[in-house]
Write a protein that holds these residues in place. Structure first.
Motif, PDB file in Angstrom:
ATOM      1  N   ALA A   1       2.990  -4.008  12.751  1.00 22.79           N
ATOM      2  CA  ALA A   1       1.890  -4.951  12.940  1.00 22.79           C
ATOM      3  C   ALA A   1       2.156  -6.257  12.211  1.00 22.79           C
ATOM      4  CB  ALA A   1       0.581  -4.331  12.465  1.00 22.79           C
ATOM      5  N   GLY A   2       2.937  -6.186  11.127  1.00 21.22           N
ATOM      6  CA  GLY A   2       3.411  -7.393  10.455  1.00 21.22           C
ATOM      7  C   GLY A   2       2.448  -8.031   9.482  1.00 21.22           C
ATOM      8  N   GLY A   3       1.353  -7.395   9.155  1.00 16.39           N
ATOM      9  CA  GLY A   3       0.392  -8.014   8.246  1.00 16.39           C
ATOM     10  C   GLY A   3       0.626  -7.697   6.785  1.00 16.39           C
ATOM     11  N   HIS A   4       1.588  -6.825   6.476  1.00 18.56           N
ATOM     12  CA  HIS A   4       1.792  -6.405   5.092  1.00 18.56           C
ATOM     13  C   HIS A   4       2.508  -7.473   4.282  1.00 18.56           C
ATOM     14  CE1 HIS A   4       5.553  -5.478   7.121  1.00 18.56           C
ATOM     15  NE2 HIS A   4       6.139  -5.383   5.937  1.00 18.56           N
TER      16      HIS A   4
ATOM     17  N   GLU B   1       1.853   6.293  10.509  1.00 20.25           N
ATOM     18  CA  GLU B   1       0.897   5.225  10.183  1.00 20.25           C
ATOM     19  C   GLU B   1       1.591   4.103   9.414  1.00 20.25           C
ATOM     20  OE1 GLU B   1      -2.524   2.938   9.779  1.00 20.25           O
ATOM     21  OE2 GLU B   1      -1.957   4.520  11.189  1.00 20.25           O
ATOM     22  N   GLY B   2       2.502   4.466   8.521  1.00 17.76           N
ATOM     23  CA  GLY B   2       3.268   3.446   7.815  1.00 17.76           C
ATOM     24  C   GLY B   2       4.076   2.587   8.765  1.00 17.76           C
TER      25      GLY B   2
ATOM     26  N   ILE C   1       5.813  -1.053   1.721  1.00 11.13           N
ATOM     27  CA  ILE C   1       4.925   0.069   2.056  1.00 11.13           C
ATOM     28  C   ILE C   1       5.614   1.341   1.581  1.00 11.13           C
ATOM     29  CG2 ILE C   1       3.821   1.370   3.923  1.00 11.13           C
ATOM     30  CD1 ILE C   1       3.873  -1.251   5.573  1.00 11.13           C
ATOM     31  N   LEU C   2       4.914   2.136   0.774  1.00  9.24           N
ATOM     32  CA  LEU C   2       5.485   3.347   0.211  1.00  9.24           C
ATOM     33  C   LEU C   2       4.943   4.590   0.914  1.00  9.24           C
ATOM     34  CD1 LEU C   2       5.403   2.672  -3.650  1.00  9.24           C
ATOM     35  CD2 LEU C   2       7.114   2.003  -1.966  1.00  9.24           C
ATOM     36  N   LEU C   3       5.783   5.623   0.994  1.00  3.94           N
ATOM     37  CA  LEU C   3       5.399   6.939   1.512  1.00  3.94           C
ATOM     38  C   LEU C   3       5.420   7.903   0.327  1.00  3.94           C
ATOM     39  CD1 LEU C   3       7.542   7.064   4.776  1.00  3.94           C
ATOM     40  CD2 LEU C   3       5.145   6.392   4.548  1.00  3.94           C
ATOM     41  N   VAL C   4       4.295   8.550   0.067  1.00  4.81           N
ATOM     42  CA  VAL C   4       4.142   9.351  -1.148  1.00  4.81           C
ATOM     43  C   VAL C   4       3.995  10.826  -0.795  1.00  4.81           C
ATOM     44  CG1 VAL C   4       2.770   9.712  -3.228  1.00  4.81           C
ATOM     45  CG2 VAL C   4       3.052   7.397  -2.308  1.00  4.81           C
ATOM     46  N   ASN C   5       4.769  11.660  -1.471  1.00  2.00           N
ATOM     47  CA  ASN C   5       4.594  13.110  -1.353  1.00  2.00           C
ATOM     48  C   ASN C   5       3.437  13.540  -2.242  1.00  2.00           C
ATOM     49  OD1 ASN C   5       6.530  14.176   0.510  1.00  2.00           O
ATOM     50  ND2 ASN C   5       8.157  13.714  -0.953  1.00  2.00           N
ATOM     51  N   GLU C   6       2.462  14.181  -1.644  1.00  2.00           N
ATOM     52  CA  GLU C   6       1.239  14.527  -2.386  1.00  2.00           C
ATOM     53  C   GLU C   6       1.210  15.997  -2.752  1.00  2.00           C
ATOM     54  OE1 GLU C   6      -1.577  13.062   0.546  1.00  2.00           O
ATOM     55  OE2 GLU C   6      -1.822  11.229  -0.624  1.00  2.00           O
TER      56      GLU C   6
ATOM     57  N   ARG D   1       0.842  -1.199   0.000  1.00  6.50           N
ATOM     58  CA  ARG D   1       0.000   0.000   0.000  1.00  6.50           C
ATOM     59  C   ARG D   1       0.874   1.244   0.000  1.00  6.50           C
ATOM     60  NH1 ARG D   1      -3.131  -1.008   5.382  1.00  6.50           N
ATOM     61  NH2 ARG D   1      -2.506  -3.142   4.905  1.00  6.50           N
ATOM     62  N   THR D   2       0.226   2.381  -0.247  1.00  7.51           N
ATOM     63  CA  THR D   2       0.891   3.672  -0.150  1.00  7.51           C
ATOM     64  C   THR D   2       0.272   4.473   0.983  1.00  7.51           C
ATOM     65  OG1 THR D   2      -0.588   4.740  -1.737  1.00  7.51           O
ATOM     66  CG2 THR D   2       1.398   3.693  -2.616  1.00  7.51           C
ATOM     67  N   VAL D   3       1.092   5.300   1.611  1.00  8.77           N
ATOM     68  CA  VAL D   3       0.695   6.151   2.731  1.00  8.77           C
ATOM     69  C   VAL D   3       1.271   7.537   2.454  1.00  8.77           C
ATOM     70  CG1 VAL D   3       0.920   6.526   5.230  1.00  8.77           C
ATOM     71  CG2 VAL D   3       0.704   4.199   4.337  1.00  8.77           C
TER      72      VAL D   3
END
Length: 319
Positions: free
Chosen positions: A307-310, A300-301, A314-319, A291-293
């Motif tokens: 939590a280990g469910g990914h 949150e990322g 996991i990506l962090l996106v500049n909006e 997912r992206t955050v």
């Protein structure tokens, strides 16, 4: 610009999206306007205060980004302002801009989007440098990958299969067993109910767990086997049976990518570009993005990662 800073060692809540100074490229560096970054386990360790930084390292987390070059330092050749790139970093990727040595830049593989490309540099460099440059994994050998559905694991399975190895992996839960097999693992072991040592011997083991896995890893290696430890999720200490090492002639390697010199990183990046990019462009190796955050919500990322469910990155996106 803004970046994610760490107020103090602690949980995800210590991450702050805050105003900081813009980076200035030193000689041999470029500045990238960051489109996206990716989470790595080292970022979590840094947040907890368990990853000491070398002098001169950016205090902001983040070991890989994608984006566009916005400035060139003295002596940089072969790159231009506006080029779309992804890059291996020593830190600083959780930001709107980051400076990076030109030798750690990569073009974006054909068929991969600019944001997606943030998932590539750290994980491909980690997998290639450890499986091939350190452990010398060969066609026909058996590889055990611990944590097969994390960011490193999903690439390790696919790259090893592309090299002609037999791949065994450990995952947590029956649903992840099925996902690992879909990625190409020949055998997927639910570590919650099965003992991986029963599936050996293994020629190479890639271990992101550390701690009490050490003794079992060594015992399940084949003669002339190679153990590469790249993570410490289960702690810093483990027991070691020296007889297993001596009489089976096994080798144990502890490695990290972050603390290597610029020259070493440039060598690894060059091999990744020459050897791994064709695997991605041909479809033999696929990006697995969970997912992206938004970058501003990096906390949150981190919660999702811990939590280990990914599955995958996991990506962090500049909006």
């Amino acid at each position: 610009m803004k970046a994610v800073s760490i107020k103090e060692p602690g949980g995800p809540e210590v991450l702050e999206w805050t105003e900081v100074e813009d980076p200035v490229p030193a000689a041999g560096e470029v500045v990238i306007d960051v489109a996206a970054g990716a989470l790595n386990r080292a970022d979590v360790m840094q947040r907890w205060g368990l990853y000491p930084l070398a002098p001169g390292t950016s205090p902001y987390p983040g070991l890989e980004v994608s984006g566009r070059i916005s400035a060139l330092g003295d002596g940089v050749t072969g790159w231009q302002v506006g080029d779309e790139v992804c890059a291996l970093l020593t830190g600083g990727g959780y930001a709107q801009k980051v400076a990076v040595p030109a030798g750690q830049l990569l073009t974006i593989p054909q068929g991969i989007g600019l944001v997606e490309a943030a998932a590539l540099p750290e994980v491909t460099a980690t997998v290639w440098s450890n499986l091939v440059m350190t452990a010398h994994l060969k066609k026909g050998e058996t590889l055990l990958v611990h944590g097969g559905l994390g960011g490193v694991g999903t690439f390790a399975i696919q790259i090893a299969k592309a090299l002609g190895a037999r791949v065994v992996t450990t995952v947590g839960g029956p649903e992840k067993v099925a996902r690992a097999r879909e990625l190409g693992a020949d055998v997927a072991i639910d570590h919650r109910t099965e003992d991986f040592t029963a599936f050996g011997p293994f020629d190479v083991i890639l271990d992101v767990v550390g701690g009490d896995y050490l003794e079992r890893n060594i015992s399940s290696l084949a003669a002339d086997g190679r153990l590469v430890v790249i993570g410490l999720q289960n702690g810093l200490e483990g027991r070691l049976n020296l007889a297993d090492i001596v009489f089976k002639r096994v080798s144990v390697h502890g490695t990290t990518l972050r603390t290597r010199s610029k020259e070493q990183k440039a060598e690894i990046v060059a091999e990744v570009r020459d050897k791994v990019w064709p695997m991605i462009e041909s479809g033999a190796v696929r990006l697995i993005i969970d997912r992206t955050v938004p970058m501003a919500e990096a906390a949150e990322g981190h919660r999702l990662m811990e939590a280990g469910g990914h599955v995958g990155k996991i990506l962090l996106v500049n909006e």
